[in-house]
Design an enzyme around this catalytic site. Structure first.
Site, mmCIF file in Angstrom:
data_model
loop_
_atom_site.group_PDB
_atom_site.id
_atom_site.type_symbol
_atom_site.label_atom_id
_atom_site.label_comp_id
_atom_site.label_asym_id
_atom_site.label_seq_id
_atom_site.Cartn_x
_atom_site.Cartn_y
_atom_site.Cartn_z
ATOM 1 N N GLY A 168 0.798 -1.147 -0.122
ATOM 2 C CA GLY A 168 0.097 -0.145 -0.148
ATOM 3 C C GLY A 168 0.974 1.235 -0.122
ATOM 4 O O GLY A 168 1.846 1.433 1.002
ATOM 5 N N ASP A 204 -1.788 4.588 -6.155
ATOM 6 C CA ASP A 204 -0.288 4.521 -5.924
ATOM 7 C C ASP A 204 0.548 5.893 -6.593
ATOM 8 O O ASP A 204 1.554 6.362 -5.990
ATOM 9 C CB ASP A 204 0.430 3.422 -6.359
ATOM 10 C CG ASP A 204 -0.230 2.148 -5.656
ATOM 11 O OD1 ASP A 204 -1.270 1.716 -6.219
ATOM 12 O OD2 ASP A 204 0.385 1.650 -4.853
ATOM 13 N N ASN A 264 -3.193 3.017 -10.145
ATOM 14 C CA ASN A 264 -3.774 2.254 -8.978
ATOM 15 C C ASN A 264 -3.531 0.785 -9.650
ATOM 16 O O ASN A 264 -3.252 0.445 -10.632
ATOM 17 C CB ASN A 264 -4.952 2.367 -8.431
ATOM 18 C CG ASN A 264 -5.385 1.864 -7.375
ATOM 19 O OD1 ASN A 264 -4.649 1.847 -6.333
ATOM 20 N ND2 ASN A 264 -6.536 1.141 -7.213
HETATM 21 O O1 MRU Z 1 0.507 -3.985 -4.653
HETATM 22 P P1 MRU Z 1 -0.189 -3.258 -3.474
HETATM 23 O O2 MRU Z 1 -0.861 -3.984 -2.566
HETATM 24 O O3 MRU Z 1 0.964 -2.485 -2.693
HETATM 25 O O4 MRU Z 1 -1.018 -1.970 -4.080
HETATM 26 C C1 MRU Z 1 -1.839 -1.231 -3.480
HETATM 27 C C2 MRU Z 1 -2.637 -0.364 -4.043
HETATM 28 O O5 MRU Z 1 -2.733 -0.428 -5.400
HETATM 29 C C3 MRU Z 1 -3.535 0.447 -3.303
HETATM 30 O O6 MRU Z 1 -4.826 0.756 -3.991
HETATM 31 C C4 MRU Z 1 -2.828 1.937 -3.331
HETATM 32 O O7 MRU Z 1 -1.575 1.913 -2.828
HETATM 33 C C5 MRU Z 1 -3.606 2.988 -2.569
HETATM 34 S S1 MRU Z 1 -3.531 2.535 -0.844
HETATM 35 C C6 MRU Z 1 -3.874 3.485 0.205
#
Ligand code: MRU
Length: 374
Positions: free
Chosen positions: A54, A243, A253
């Site tokens: 995240g 992201d 995202n």
């Molecule tokens: O691969 P991840 O689990 O780190 O991806 C996370 C996401 O895509 C979330 O939607 C994004 O980081 C927003 S978190 C508030």
């Protein structure tokens, strides 16, 4: 947020004052395990291996990584090495670069003896800032849910979300989930459609776990279900996290977000993106062309992990041996498909002028000399 009645954040400083505790997100929803992290190498591994994940949490964890590095060796070369190593862990979430820049700004001008203390202090501020930002995102997003609830005369507001942009992805509250938790806590009837989010299933494993523990009504759906639900009036709005947001409002995202935005646009379902300002990348003006998209291991697609009927956690293969696999972690939703950006300073149009107007200090920081990384 609470886990079985006890308040938890996703990351914290241990009572010893130097090591870092975090919820091991690879083990959820089957096991609640806390990890203790004691070195910058372990921080890098935790981010790379997605013990933590995240965008905002990646940034906060990296900040503690710099603090751990400075505790072990406060030299310039150790700082360079720590930042370069952490920067390599995951390429898409820009919060990582933001946090490393902030840490370098706080630490580099200081004499060696003062560096570790300053690094822990700045990391602590980054963590608290994330919590405060998410509270404000919640407040601004709540208005959107309240308005729909009023027009539906108290019928549950159906909200679709993708991946996990909940408290586990941040330090607390979450971004996309902050308005949902606030609405639920203030007595507004909400129901969340939770995209399972293959291949790592952050929706099915993490968002559903979070919402369930907080008592928020929700339903997990296979990733391809959202379009059908929207066509049949079963989604009132979509709220996702991000992201990295380009200066022009393009939103990166978790893979699959773009398809949901297309379906939302076709069905006139409002599509909102919740983000803290450290997720804005004012250095990038065209998200589709310029945001680096992480490609992860084929194993994430080829296998699924879950609990067997007799309680064992097992990983099984679901793709034929030998079939080539592509595993793009993220996609970019063009700004034209985004209804609004829910930030700590209000709900903004996904446009350069709106972002720059709301966060002028970020533009100024972008134009000042960049912190050195590596
Ligand atoms: O691969 P991840 O689990 O780190 O991806 C996370 C996401 O895509 C979330 O939607 C994004 O980081 C927003 S978190 C508030």
């Amino acid at each position: 947020m609470k886990v079985d009645g006890r308040h938890f954040r996703s990351i914290w400083l241990e009572p010893d004052g130097w090591s870092v505790g975090a919820i091991d997100q690879r083990r959820l929803p089957h096991e609640f395990v806390v990890a203790r992290i004691e070195s910058v190498d372990a921080v890098a591994e935790a981010i790379r291996g997605m013990l933590v994940r995240g965008a905002p949490l990646i940034g906060a964890t990296a900040a503690y990584g710099v603090a751990l590095a400075m505790r072990a060796d406060p030299s310039d070369s150790a700082l360079d090495h720590a930042c370069a190593m952490l920067m390599e862990t995951r390429p898409t979430a820009v919060n990582l670069k933001w946090a490393l820049d902030e840490m370098q700004r706080a630490v580099r001008p200081l004499p060696s003896a003062a560096r570790a203390g300053a690094a822990y202090a700045r990391a602590g501020e980054i963590v608290e800032q994330d919590v405060a930002i998410n509270r404000e995102i919640g407040r601004h997003g709540l208005g959107l849910i309240e308005a729909i609830s009023a027009s539906r005369r108290g019928e549950p507001v159906n909200i679709l979300t993708h991946c996990n942009a909940g408290w586990l992805a941040t330090v607390d509250f979450g971004t996309a989930t902050a308005p949902i938790y606030l609405a639920h806590d203030s007595g507004i009837a909400v129901h969340v459609w939770v995209d399972e989010t293959r291949p790592r299933n952050q929706g099915a494993s993490l968002t559903a776990w979070e919402l369930g523990h907080h008592g928020v009504p929700h339903t997990v759906i296979p990733d391809n279900t959202g379009g059908h639900l929207m066509q049949h009036g079963r989604v009132d709005l979509a709220i996702v996290g991000t992201d990295r947001v380009a200066a022009n409002g393009d939103v990166c995202n978790k893979i699959g977000t773009y398809l949901k935005a297309l379906a939302a646009h076709d069905n006139r379902v409002p599509f909102y993106v919740a983000l803290p300002s450290p997720t804005i990348d004012f250095a990038i003006d065209d998200g589709v062309r310029q945001i680096p998209i992480e490609q992860r291991s084929a194993d994430e697609v080829a296998t699924m992990t879950g609990r067997t009927a007799d309680g064992r956690i097992e990983t099984v293969r679901v793709v034929p041996e030998g079939s080539p696999i592509a595993n793009y972690g993220f996609d970019v939703t063009p700004a034209r498909l985004v209804t609004g950006l829910i930030t700590e300073r209000g709900v903004l149009k996904p446009e350069r002028a709106a972002l720059a107007g709301a966060f002028p200090e970020r533009i100024a920081a972008h134009h000042s000399a960049p912190a050195r990384i590596g």
